[in-house]
Design an enzyme around this catalytic site. Structure first.
Site, PDB file in Angstrom:
ATOM      1  N   THR A   1       0.668  -0.108   6.549  1.00 45.57           N
ATOM      2  CA  THR A   1      -0.481  -1.012   6.733  1.00 45.57           C
ATOM      3  C   THR A   1      -0.162  -2.107   6.731  1.00 45.57           C
ATOM      4  O   THR A   1       0.912  -2.838   6.350  1.00 45.57           O
ATOM      5  CB  THR A   1      -1.313  -0.575   5.416  1.00 45.57           C
ATOM      6  OG1 THR A   1      -0.603  -1.266   4.356  1.00 45.57           O
ATOM      7  CG2 THR A   1      -1.721   0.762   4.986  1.00 45.57           C
ATOM      8  N   THR A   2      -1.178  -3.084   7.260  1.00 46.71           N
ATOM      9  CA  THR A   2      -0.924  -4.580   7.188  1.00 46.71           C
ATOM     10  C   THR A   2      -1.802  -5.017   5.821  1.00 46.71           C
ATOM     11  O   THR A   2      -2.703  -5.813   6.101  1.00 46.71           O
ATOM     12  CB  THR A   2      -1.720  -5.150   8.561  1.00 46.71           C
ATOM     13  OG1 THR A   2      -0.993  -4.533   9.402  1.00 46.71           O
ATOM     14  CG2 THR A   2      -1.432  -6.620   8.467  1.00 46.71           C
ATOM     15  N   HIS A   3      -1.396  -4.481   4.888  1.00 48.38           N
ATOM     16  CA  HIS A   3      -1.948  -4.782   3.667  1.00 48.38           C
ATOM     17  C   HIS A   3      -1.213  -5.315   2.414  1.00 48.38           C
ATOM     18  O   HIS A   3      -0.923  -4.572   1.634  1.00 48.38           O
ATOM     19  CB  HIS A   3      -2.597  -3.534   3.031  1.00 48.38           C
ATOM     20  CG  HIS A   3      -3.600  -2.811   3.703  1.00 48.38           C
ATOM     21  ND1 HIS A   3      -4.339  -1.552   3.797  1.00 48.38           N
ATOM     22  CD2 HIS A   3      -4.042  -3.244   5.038  1.00 48.38           C
ATOM     23  CE1 HIS A   3      -5.012  -1.140   4.838  1.00 48.38           C
ATOM     24  NE2 HIS A   3      -5.191  -2.176   5.418  1.00 48.38           N
ATOM     25  N   ASN A   4      -0.444  -6.383   2.962  1.00 50.91           N
ATOM     26  CA  ASN A   4       0.470  -7.030   1.912  1.00 50.91           C
ATOM     27  C   ASN A   4      -0.180  -8.041   1.059  1.00 50.91           C
ATOM     28  O   ASN A   4      -1.190  -8.875   1.184  1.00 50.91           O
ATOM     29  CB  ASN A   4       1.202  -7.765   2.569  1.00 50.91           C
ATOM     30  CG  ASN A   4       1.899  -7.385   3.734  1.00 50.91           C
ATOM     31  OD1 ASN A   4       1.405  -7.305   4.863  1.00 50.91           O
ATOM     32  ND2 ASN A   4       3.345  -6.683   3.834  1.00 50.91           N
TER      33      ASN A   4
ATOM     34  N   GLN B   1       0.760  -1.059  -0.082  1.00 46.26           N
ATOM     35  CA  GLN B   1       0.112   0.080  -0.130  1.00 46.26           C
ATOM     36  C   GLN B   1       0.834   1.149   0.126  1.00 46.26           C
ATOM     37  O   GLN B   1       1.998   0.954   0.726  1.00 46.26           O
ATOM     38  CB  GLN B   1      -0.812  -0.106   1.188  1.00 46.26           C
ATOM     39  CG  GLN B   1      -2.178   0.750   1.162  1.00 46.26           C
ATOM     40  CD  GLN B   1      -3.118  -0.065   0.365  1.00 46.26           C
ATOM     41  OE1 GLN B   1      -3.847  -1.045   1.013  1.00 46.26           O
ATOM     42  NE2 GLN B   1      -3.630   0.339  -0.763  1.00 46.26           N
TER      43      GLN B   1
END
Lengths: 593, 247
Positions: A518-521, A347
């Site tokens: 973010t923890t949006h891998n 992100q």
């Protein structure tokens, strides 16, 4: 092979987070015996997340009490292939979970859908601008359309009791909501959240500039609510302990209260905790998987045979499990061949900080994970990309989410980071600041990928996942554009005495694994319609092993300008639908390779 | 560790050399662990405690509100370094630790937090020749500035700027964390910024453009006071074994 083989089950599910629990809930209703293997422990909102003890910033936000332990599970990281990857020795940029509920426990609850044009991005951009606008990027279509996914987005929003204002119900636009969103089949189940004084100023300023502000859709529930599974949720208290914390108020939708609690005793579901899956085993002919080998809670290696294998761990760990199991073909960034680990994306985050005078009280400790006032005018292809030099975009949102004293110490530009002047600035600005985040998309390029590390190993002797990532030029230009827009809005707001900006993807700055972003891998096991560029077909079914189904953000061909939970849960229910209504009656590849 | 240890003596020693803006007794008087007086540090040596108090007060000096050491940050650090976190819980420490790590790759020092603080402080004091706490205010500021800018040689395996980040982080945590951990004595830091603490219910306030007047309440708040119960006797315990005992 493991020393001991357990009795066969119909479905084995790796991971007890949002997607794993949804699979168990839905497939057990079809009579399928489901075994869930969860690396962490049992935990529950009622027993483990109650205030005030849960409201411990040091324990949960700083020392990350609900997240994965890096000694147990981590990865190695480098910015490019000329560097040596080194282990991520402690958590920073992203925060995978562990235990019942997974990372779905400590999320913010920002619950989005993708835009219709996000899902067929290559086709859409090619038609509108010509294919060359995507040169140098491995942008792909999902292979599934918004119309096909809409019922599943809608269902998950009801599972969560989502609070929001629709902008498009069956084609009818409402300016109070997001006018850019795809048509939805129904209103949000609950009214939008309240908003703080700075958010109202952001709303009015953005509207006066011709933008289209609307309340961020929120899984922080705003009214007493019963979801389609019969779970009861309560109104949010705006306590400000959302991201990185569990919610003891039963107000933030999470996998435990929304799904797990609705399992009935007679449901054929078994959850085994402290069960660490080592690999998926393949049949002799290689066409299918036979089950999974895992370390049980006594540390004994056991084999769990199953007819269907569902990979429901965190996006990164699904890819790791495929690589250590030899499922699919690993991606080679030199040749561009192979698919597992390909199209890893992240992100692209930037922000403007708004410092008000004493006329405006933000009181940042009051808030909720998804209390936001947002514009979507610069997300996806909602704006003309001709001559901008980039594709994609993101939402711009005044969020008041997590104003706790250690992690939230806004100071105006030019303030030193310690000492007397810093101390004075923290004191003067804490109650009078809001952040405007630019939550940007992330495009896949050949050199960003996941594979196995040649040097470092985890607690179980398996090689670490290796991440090679830096911000692509496209995303740097996109982020600079977005933060410029955010700054412009900030400077037009009343009672503002200073504006700061930060851009994680600024020209010259490498992506760093240290500051939280973010923890949006996403990506690494992407979906599609071409086996040479996707790991799974449009149903989430592996091309190479038709009884392996893959869930989560690892499926995204490129990352959206939105948070991933809504999109990935829409995809999960889409896959579950294909399992229930087709595959389980007649197990086979659901698409021709 | 000296048997005749006195926290008060350590911190008074700092005051005598000019720390805490001419209020030499205040650090000890405000110490959250006055009840621990006469007991040894859980992890630190006296010299390390003096270093951390002096460094902490450069980072967060006294003004209208107390300094780092005055709100118990040294006790906080002592307890943290003695805790599982200090011993490396949650930190992947397998080698190798090659040269050439980039800033993007984060923490790459072959030490637990407890080992790191011990090693780095001793190397700093050795390299400088004079203890930080024995320097005058300008000297302390200069040393910390050089440390923060990486302008100090702490050996091959500890970058000065990397250690400064750890130091800065733990001092900041100690100042602002819930008082159950030993810092933020009597909610001094929360009072300073206006954070009301852990008992949080703002449904009827969140959309109001007004200051929130309620005083802070921490996790182990003692009703009827402006105080939190402080930590029990054992290092690493997150909260008092019996809250009612102190309330």
């Amino acid at each position: 092979m493991a020393a001991r083989t357990l009795p066969k089950t119909d479905v084995v599910i790796v991971g007890a987070g949002w997607t794993g629990l949804a699979v168990a809930k839905e497939l057990s209703a079809e009579g399928q015996r489901c075994v869930i293997l969860e690396r962490g422990d049992y935990r529950h909102d009622a027993e483990n997340f109650g205030g005030p003890e849960e409201h411990d910033e040091l324990k949960y936000a700083r020392h990350k009490g609900h997240m994965i332990d890096t000694p147990t599970k981590t990865l190695s990281f480098r910015n490019n292939t000329s560097e040596t990857a080194l282990p991520m020795r402690r958590l920073g940029s992203f925060l995978p979970g562990k235990g019942l509920g997974g990372a779905g426990i400590h999320w913010n609850g920002q619950l989005w859908r993708p835009l219709p044009s996000d899902l067929n991005m290559r086709t859409h951009y090619t038609e509108r601008y010509g294919a060359e606008i995507l040169d140098g990027m491995q942008v792909q279509d999902y292979g599934v359309s918004y119309e096909e996914l809409e019922p599943h987005f809608d269902f998950f929003e009801r599972v969560c009791g989502t609070a929001g204002q629709a902008g498009n119900v069956n084609g009818e636009q409402n300016d109070a909501g997001n006018i850019f969103e795809g048509p939805r089949s129904s209103e949000y189940p609950n009214p939008p959240m309240k908003h703080s004084p700075p958010q109202k100023i952001f709303r009015d300023t953005a509207a006066s500039m011709g933008y289209h502000p609307f309340p961020m859709p929120s899984a922080n529930v705003t009214a007493p609510y019963e979801n389609p599974y019969g779970a009861q949720l309560h109104p949010c208290t705006y306590c400000g302990f959302c991201e990185r914390f569990g919610c003891g108020y039963f107000a933030k939708a999470d996998p435990i209260i929304c799904i797990y609690d609705t399992f009935a005793e007679e449901d054929p579901i078994e959850i085994r905790y402290r069960s660490h899956v080592l690999r998926v085993e393949k049949s002799e002919d290689g066409q299918t998987a036979t089950g999974v080998t895992y370390l049980d809670q006594n540390g004994e290696e056991v084999f769990q045979p199953a007819d269907t294998v569902c990979l429901n761990s965190y996006a990164l760990w699904n890819v790791h499990l495929m690589l250590v199991s030899g499922l699919g073909t690993p991606y080679d960034p030199e040749t561009g061949e192979g698919t597992v680990g390909r199209n890893y994306a992240y992100q692209t985050i930037a922000a403007a900080g708004v410092f008000f005078n004493d006329e405006v009280w933000s009181n940042p400790f009051m808030g909720a994970g998804a209390m936001g006032m947002t514009i979507d005018d610069f997300n996806g292809d909602n704006f003309d990309h001709t001559d901008l030099g980039f594709v994609g975009g993101g939402y711009i949102s005044a969020n008041q989410t997590n104003g706790r004293p250690i992690n939230y110490q806004p100071t105006p530009p030019g303030t030193p980071s310690w000492g007397a002047e810093w101390k004075q600035a923290v004191r003067e600005n804490y109650l009078h600041h809001i952040g405007i985040v630019c939550h940007g998309s992330s495009m896949p390029v050949q050199g960003n990928y996941l594979d196995l590390d040649p040097t470092y190993t985890d607690d179980y002797g398996q090689p670490l996942l290796r991440m090679t990532f830096n911000f692509p030029e496209n995303d740097r230009r996109m982020s600079e554009y977005l933060v410029g827009k955010a700054e412009e809005i900030a400077r037009n707001m009343d009672n503002v005495r200073a504006v700061s900006t930060v851009n994680r993807a600024a020209e010259g700055d490498n992506y760093s694994i240290v500051p939280y972003q973010t923890t949006h891998n996403t990506g690494g096991a992407v979906m599609g319609t071409d086996p040479s560029t996707s790991v799974v077909n449009r149903y989430g079914q592996m091309w190479d092993h038709h009884n392996v189904f893959v869930f989560g953000a690892c499926l995204f061909p490129q990352n959206l300008g939105y948070n991933p939970t809504g999109p990935l849960m829409g995809l999960a229910y889409w896959t579950i639908d294909a399992l229930k209504n087709d595959y389980l009656q007649n197990p086979r590849p659901l698409m021709d390779a | 560790m000296p048997a005749s240890f006195s926290r008060r003596a350590v911190l008074l020693g700092l005051g005598a050399s000019g720390l805490a803006a001419g209020a030499p007794g205040r650090a000890a008087a405000q110490n959250a662990y006055a009840n621990l007086e006469g007991t040894p540090w859980f992890y630190l040596t006296d010299a390390e405690a003096r270093f951390l108090a002096a460094a902490g007060d450069v980072l967060i000096p006294e003004d209208d509100y107390p300094s780092a050491s005055q709100v118990g940050v040294v006790d906080f650090i002592d307890l943290q370094l003695a805790s599982p976190w200090g011993k490396g819980d949650g930190l992947y420490l397998k080698g190798p630790f090659p040269d050439g790590a980039t800033n993007s790759q984060g923490y790459q020092m072959p030490y637990t937090p407890a080992e790191l603080f011990r090693t780095a402080i001793s190397r700093i004091e050795e390299a400088e020749g004079t203890a930080l706490a024995d320097l005058d205010a300008a000297g302390r500021e200069d040393l910390i500035t050089r440390l923060s800018e990486g302008e100090m040689d702490l050996g091959e395996d500890i970058g000065a700027a990397a250690f400064f980040q750890e130091l800065h982080s733990i001092v900041n945590e100690g100042f602002f964390a819930d008082p159950i951990y030993g810092g933020n004595k009597d909610y001094a830091a929360w009072d300073m910024i206006g954070f009301p603490g852990a008992h949080a219910y703002y449904l009827s306030f969140v959309d109001q453009n007004v200051p929130y007047e309620k005083p802070p309440m921490g996790i182990a708040h003692i009703p009827g006071t402006r105080r939190s119960a402080s930590l029990g006797a054992s290092a690493g315990a997150a909260r008092p074994a019996n809250r009612t005992e102190e309330g």
